[in-house]
Scaffold this motif. Structure first.
Motif, PDB file in Angstrom:
ATOM      1  N   LEU A   1      35.664 -18.643 -46.025  1.00 46.44           N
ATOM      2  CA  LEU A   1      35.630 -20.090 -46.139  1.00 46.44           C
ATOM      3  C   LEU A   1      36.010 -20.698 -44.791  1.00 46.44           C
ATOM      4  N   ALA A   2      35.332 -21.820 -44.431  1.00 44.96           N
ATOM      5  CA  ALA A   2      35.691 -22.607 -43.252  1.00 44.96           C
ATOM      6  C   ALA A   2      36.113 -23.985 -43.733  1.00 44.96           C
ATOM      7  N   VAL A   3      37.342 -24.410 -43.358  1.00 48.30           N
ATOM      8  CA  VAL A   3      37.897 -25.679 -43.810  1.00 48.30           C
ATOM      9  C   VAL A   3      38.098 -26.581 -42.600  1.00 48.30           C
ATOM     10  N   ASP A   4      37.550 -27.796 -42.656  1.00 48.45           N
ATOM     11  CA  ASP A   4      37.696 -28.796 -41.603  1.00 48.45           C
ATOM     12  C   ASP A   4      39.064 -29.451 -41.743  1.00 48.45           C
ATOM     13  N   SER A   5      39.887 -29.385 -40.687  1.00 49.55           N
ATOM     14  CA  SER A   5      41.243 -29.919 -40.784  1.00 49.55           C
ATOM     15  C   SER A   5      41.247 -31.428 -40.995  1.00 49.55           C
ATOM     16  N   ALA A   6      40.296 -32.145 -40.381  1.00 48.80           N
ATOM     17  CA  ALA A   6      40.254 -33.600 -40.534  1.00 48.80           C
ATOM     18  C   ALA A   6      39.827 -33.999 -41.938  1.00 48.80           C
ATOM     19  N   ARG A   7      39.015 -33.161 -42.556  1.00 50.83           N
ATOM     20  CA  ARG A   7      38.531 -33.430 -43.921  1.00 50.83           C
ATOM     21  C   ARG A   7      38.614 -32.137 -44.730  1.00 50.83           C
ATOM     22  N   PRO A   8      39.813 -31.798 -45.193  1.00 49.41           N
ATOM     23  CA  PRO A   8      39.998 -30.505 -45.880  1.00 49.41           C
ATOM     24  C   PRO A   8      39.144 -30.332 -47.127  1.00 49.41           C
ATOM     25  N   GLU A   9      38.657 -31.435 -47.661  1.00 44.52           N
ATOM     26  CA  GLU A   9      37.788 -31.311 -48.831  1.00 44.52           C
ATOM     27  C   GLU A   9      36.401 -30.791 -48.453  1.00 44.52           C
ATOM     28  N   VAL A  10      36.077 -30.838 -47.144  1.00 40.88           N
ATOM     29  CA  VAL A  10      34.796 -30.323 -46.667  1.00 40.88           C
ATOM     30  C   VAL A  10      34.963 -28.839 -46.345  1.00 40.88           C
ATOM     31  N   ARG A  11      34.313 -27.983 -47.097  1.00 44.71           N
ATOM     32  CA  ARG A  11      34.481 -26.538 -46.957  1.00 44.71           C
ATOM     33  C   ARG A  11      33.118 -25.861 -46.943  1.00 44.71           C
ATOM     34  N   ARG A  12      32.987 -24.915 -46.032  1.00 43.30           N
ATOM     35  CA  ARG A  12      31.738 -24.162 -45.937  1.00 43.30           C
ATOM     36  C   ARG A  12      31.984 -22.715 -46.324  1.00 43.30           C
ATOM     37  N   THR A  13      31.105 -22.160 -47.100  1.00 38.25           N
ATOM     38  CA  THR A  13      31.147 -20.732 -47.385  1.00 38.25           C
ATOM     39  C   THR A  13      30.631 -19.976 -46.168  1.00 38.25           C
ATOM     40  N   VAL A  14      31.344 -18.931 -45.766  1.00 36.12           N
ATOM     41  CA  VAL A  14      30.982 -18.149 -44.581  1.00 36.12           C
ATOM     42  C   VAL A  14      30.770 -16.706 -45.021  1.00 36.12           C
ATOM     43  N   GLU A  15      29.518 -16.340 -45.243  1.00 43.68           N
ATOM     44  CA  GLU A  15      29.201 -15.004 -45.724  1.00 43.68           C
ATOM     45  C   GLU A  15      29.604 -13.914 -44.734  1.00 43.68           C
ATOM     46  N   SER A  16      29.622 -14.264 -43.423  1.00 39.33           N
ATOM     47  CA  SER A  16      29.921 -13.251 -42.403  1.00 39.33           C
ATOM     48  C   SER A  16      31.383 -12.815 -42.416  1.00 39.33           C
ATOM     49  N   ILE A  17      32.274 -13.602 -43.023  1.00 40.31           N
ATOM     50  CA  ILE A  17      33.681 -13.202 -43.116  1.00 40.31           C
ATOM     51  C   ILE A  17      33.818 -12.305 -44.339  1.00 40.31           C
ATOM     52  N   ASP A  18      33.524 -11.033 -44.132  1.00 41.62           N
ATOM     53  CA  ASP A  18      33.518 -10.076 -45.231  1.00 41.62           C
ATOM     54  C   ASP A  18      34.437  -8.889 -44.983  1.00 41.62           C
ATOM     55  N   ASN A  19      35.226  -8.975 -43.906  1.00 43.29           N
ATOM     56  CA  ASN A  19      36.149  -7.886 -43.598  1.00 43.29           C
ATOM     57  C   ASN A  19      37.263  -8.454 -42.725  1.00 43.29           C
ATOM     58  N   GLN A  20      37.988  -7.585 -42.006  1.00 43.46           N
ATOM     59  CA  GLN A  20      39.116  -8.031 -41.193  1.00 43.46           C
ATOM     60  C   GLN A  20      38.704  -9.162 -40.261  1.00 43.46           C
TER      61      GLN A  20
END
Length: 288
Positions: free
Chosen positions: A127-146
């Protein structure tokens, strides 16, 4: 506060300050950009002023069984903190108030610019969360390991089966792929084109898919890790000691096995005892 100056070879060594015991087990340490030091303990979150631990009001999570409390700061000054069994909260840089962002387990978080990247537990994508708008979140498929922050601004690294992949935050596209040995537990880039790898009982440096001879390679124990520092520095944590890899920095032997290591400003290194409440501050000698 106990100040110990260690000498070697006729020259004064790094100053090591042993701070008062924390209120409970230390699970995370973070020095913010303005010099505030946050200490995550088994019973909550504290600010440490060099003498006293002050509980942070409004911290939404109570006592925890987490192995670590992770603390990061985005460029806007917001502090992000949570335990892997608790969830994730954002502390507003202006008001100091907290907002719970996640109420579910996660593996680790990394701050890149004004974005917090989250690696979830299990097979769930990141998940990617925008600090200015924490309700805006993107799913990040590439973050699948360390998941780790890299030495290049605006990028992050993911360790996979036999490679380390650098991703561009803005596009989520791969920037670089570095081949690694199959049997490794952790790998991190150092900003010099090398990737440091813990494999079996060894610490190795790789470049271009091949192991290279680098000064300082040594056998390692089961309690070991690589920790990203500032400006491309990496810290190798092992039983009883910590040392820098880029550039090589030898630090004195520690009186305990460090479970938590964090590089703050001005070359200060913070180390927390593995499973205990002892906090050390070490002057690493890095000019910043």
């Amino acid at each position: 506060v106990l100040l110990v100056c260690l000498a070697g070879g006729g020259h004064a060594g790094p100053a090591v300050v042993t701070h008062p015991l924390a209120p409970s087990r230390i699970l995370g340490v973070f020095e913010a950009a303005d010099g505030r030091v946050f200490v995550g303990c088994a019973d909550g979150l504290y600010r440490f002023d060099g003498l006293r631990y002050q509980r942070v009001d409004g911290y939404p999570f109570g006592a925890t069984t987490s192995e670590k409390i992770q603390i990061q700061q985005t460029d806007d000054g917001a502090i992000w903190v949570g335990g892997d069994s608790q969830g994730l909260a954002r502390m507003d840089p202006g008001t100091g108030s907290f907002r719970v962002i996640l109420n579910e387990p996660f593996r680790n978080i990394v701050a890149v610019g004004n974005t917090i990247l989250v690696r979830h537990a299990g097979a769930k994508p990141g998940l990617a969360v925008d600090s200015a708008r924490p309700e805006v979140r993107r799913t990040v498929e590439s973050i699948d390991n360390q998941l780790f922050a890299g030495p290049v601004p605006g990028s992050f690294w993911v360790n996979r089966h036999n490679e380390a992949v650098e991703f561009d935050l803005s596009t989520m596209e791969a920037r670089a792929v570095r081949g690694l040995p199959r049997e490794y537990s952790i790998a991190l880039p150092d900003g010099q084109g090398r990737t440091w790898v813990i494999t079996g009982e060894r610490l190795e440096a790789w470049r271009g898919g091949r192991r290279v001879a680098v000064h300082g390679v040594r056998r390692v124990s089961i309690n070991r890790s690589l920790v990203p520092g500032r400006n491309g520095q990496l810290w190798f944590r092992n039983d009883g000691y910590v040392f820098g890899l880029n550039p090589p920095i030898a630090l004195p032997e520690l009186p305990f096995s460090p479970g938590i290591v964090h590089e703050g400003a001005g070359g200060r290194l913070w180390a927390g005892a593995n499973g205990g409440g002892t906090l050390l501050q070490i002057d690493s000698g890095i000019a910043q």
